[in-house]
Design a protein around this motif. Sequence first.
Motif, short mmCIF file in Angstrom:
data_model
loop_
_atom_site.label_atom_id
_atom_site.label_comp_id
_atom_site.label_asym_id
_atom_site.label_seq_id
_atom_site.Cartn_x
_atom_site.Cartn_y
_atom_site.Cartn_z
N ARG A 100 16.18 26.90 45.83
CA ARG A 100 15.90 26.07 44.67
C ARG A 100 17.10 26.41 43.86
O ARG A 100 17.06 25.52 42.57
N ALA A 101 18.08 27.31 44.03
CA ALA A 101 18.97 27.55 43.05
C ALA A 101 20.29 26.73 42.77
O ALA A 101 20.76 26.46 43.97
N ALA A 102 20.24 26.28 41.90
CA ALA A 102 21.46 25.41 41.66
C ALA A 102 22.90 26.06 42.10
O ALA A 102 23.75 25.76 42.53
N ASP A 103 22.75 27.46 41.53
CA ASP A 103 24.30 28.20 41.97
C ASP A 103 23.72 29.86 41.99
O ASP A 103 22.46 30.04 41.45
N ILE A 104 24.20 30.51 42.60
CA ILE A 104 23.90 32.05 42.89
C ILE A 104 25.16 32.55 42.38
O ILE A 104 26.47 32.25 43.41
N LEU A 105 25.50 33.52 41.31
CA LEU A 105 26.46 34.06 40.91
C LEU A 105 26.36 35.52 41.36
O LEU A 105 25.25 36.12 41.09
N THR A 106 27.43 36.07 42.11
CA THR A 106 27.36 37.48 42.47
C THR A 106 28.41 38.36 41.74
O THR A 106 29.36 38.20 41.49
N PHE A 107 27.50 39.49 41.35
CA PHE A 107 28.19 40.39 40.51
C PHE A 107 28.58 41.85 41.09
O PHE A 107 27.55 42.07 42.11
N SER A 108 29.72 42.27 40.99
CA SER A 108 30.07 43.81 41.56
C SER A 108 30.25 44.44 40.57
O SER A 108 30.79 43.98 39.22
N ARG A 109 30.69 45.63 40.74
CA ARG A 109 31.38 46.77 40.01
C ARG A 109 32.75 46.50 39.48
O ARG A 109 33.62 45.45 40.36
N PRO A 110 33.28 46.77 38.35
CA PRO A 110 34.54 46.27 37.93
C PRO A 110 35.67 46.99 38.84
O PRO A 110 35.60 47.98 39.27
N THR A 111 36.72 46.11 39.32
CA THR A 111 37.95 46.64 39.98
C THR A 111 38.56 47.45 39.05
O THR A 111 38.48 47.75 37.68
N ASP A 112 39.99 48.02 39.78
CA ASP A 112 40.77 48.76 38.77
C ASP A 112 41.35 47.97 37.69
O ASP A 112 41.50 48.48 36.66
N GLU A 113 41.59 46.67 37.85
CA GLU A 113 42.32 45.83 36.74
C GLU A 113 41.31 45.69 35.74
O GLU A 113 41.52 45.67 34.47
N GLN A 114 40.16 45.29 36.15
CA GLN A 114 39.11 45.02 35.05
C GLN A 114 38.71 46.41 34.44
O GLN A 114 38.46 46.22 33.12
N ARG A 115 38.60 47.41 35.01
CA ARG A 115 38.39 48.79 34.24
C ARG A 115 39.55 48.95 33.21
O ARG A 115 39.45 49.42 31.99
N ARG A 116 40.80 48.66 33.69
CA ARG A 116 42.00 48.82 32.53
C ARG A 116 41.89 48.03 31.41
O ARG A 116 42.05 48.38 30.43
N GLU A 117 41.33 46.71 31.89
CA GLU A 117 41.10 45.69 30.51
C GLU A 117 40.05 46.22 29.72
O GLU A 117 40.38 46.35 28.50
N VAL A 118 39.05 46.92 30.07
CA VAL A 118 37.91 47.15 29.24
C VAL A 118 38.43 48.54 28.60
O VAL A 118 38.21 48.44 27.23
N LEU A 119 39.10 49.51 29.20
CA LEU A 119 39.52 50.69 28.84
C LEU A 119 40.70 50.24 27.70
O LEU A 119 40.68 51.07 26.51
N GLY A 120 41.47 49.49 27.86
CA GLY A 120 42.68 49.11 26.95
C GLY A 120 42.22 48.51 25.80
O GLY A 120 42.56 48.70 24.52
N ARG A 121 40.90 47.72 25.90
CA ARG A 121 40.34 47.19 24.50
C ARG A 121 39.90 48.33 23.60
O ARG A 121 40.06 48.09 22.52
N TRP A 122 39.31 49.20 24.19
CA TRP A 122 38.99 50.52 23.38
C TRP A 122 40.10 51.48 22.92
O TRP A 122 39.96 51.84 21.84
#
Length: 279
Positions: A185-207
């Motif tokens: 019945r799901a109109a969509d299923i969004l799959t989440f995973s752990r942050p990649t190297d690039e995503q961790r750099r983005e998060v850490l760079g903001r802090w």
Amino acid sequence: MDDKVRRLTNILSILINPSGLRTWQKKHHPDAPRLIDAVLRRPPLVVLAGDVGSGKTELAETIGDQVARQEDIDITLMPLSLASRGQGRVGEMTQLVTAAFDQAYAQASKLKSQTGPARGGVILLVDEADALAQSRETEQMHHEDRAGVNAFIRGIDRIANGQLPAAVIMCTNRLNALDPAVRRRAADILTFSRPTDEQRREVLGRWFGGVGFTAADIAALAVATGAGKSRGYGLTYSDLTQRLLPAIILNAYPAGPMTAAEAITLAKSIEPTPPFNDA
């Protein structure tokens, strides 16, 4: 997360306020009136599935703001607690799940418009959804749990049949544990995973970009929070926000400023939350 935010916002906007999609079709594709039928026929259910600490619940709890701004309507979030499982008494889980959907249905009915855009919308959030809608194919499943899943499916169908300005978001670490009828019945299923190297750099760079850490320092910190020789996985988003950042701040307080060298050492000492086995 920007792509998931945009995708989920658009899905919910269409489910809650389909008049916006009809306006878009008439403006950009006036000669194809049936173009959007397949989109509008989908049940009002979205599943967010993936690893622990990957941001599913936080996104589900805050996405209503994006939908409200995009559609210019008020959105009410109604979280469905795990307490809906009750204490195991006969009929209790079914009654609690039914009551939750009844409340969402009643609220959304007041916001439905017969002609124009919806006057508002309702999002029913079901966290740890596999505990409430686990597969009825499981041999050890209690009959009360089966009845609860049936009530859950009836609730989704009732909102769909009523064509109400409402949607259900289900968050789960165990997509394979959800009942097949729910997944279908799901109109969509969004799959989440752990942050990649690039995503961790983005998060850490903001802090740490504003506290004197260089780009090289942040890159090294991102490597330290990633997969290592003894493990094939890195820190989750919640590991970064709830464990690493407080540890770095409290390590420096009150003696002096944070330093990149100490932050990297601390990052290497933190063990990531183990992945959830969805076998």
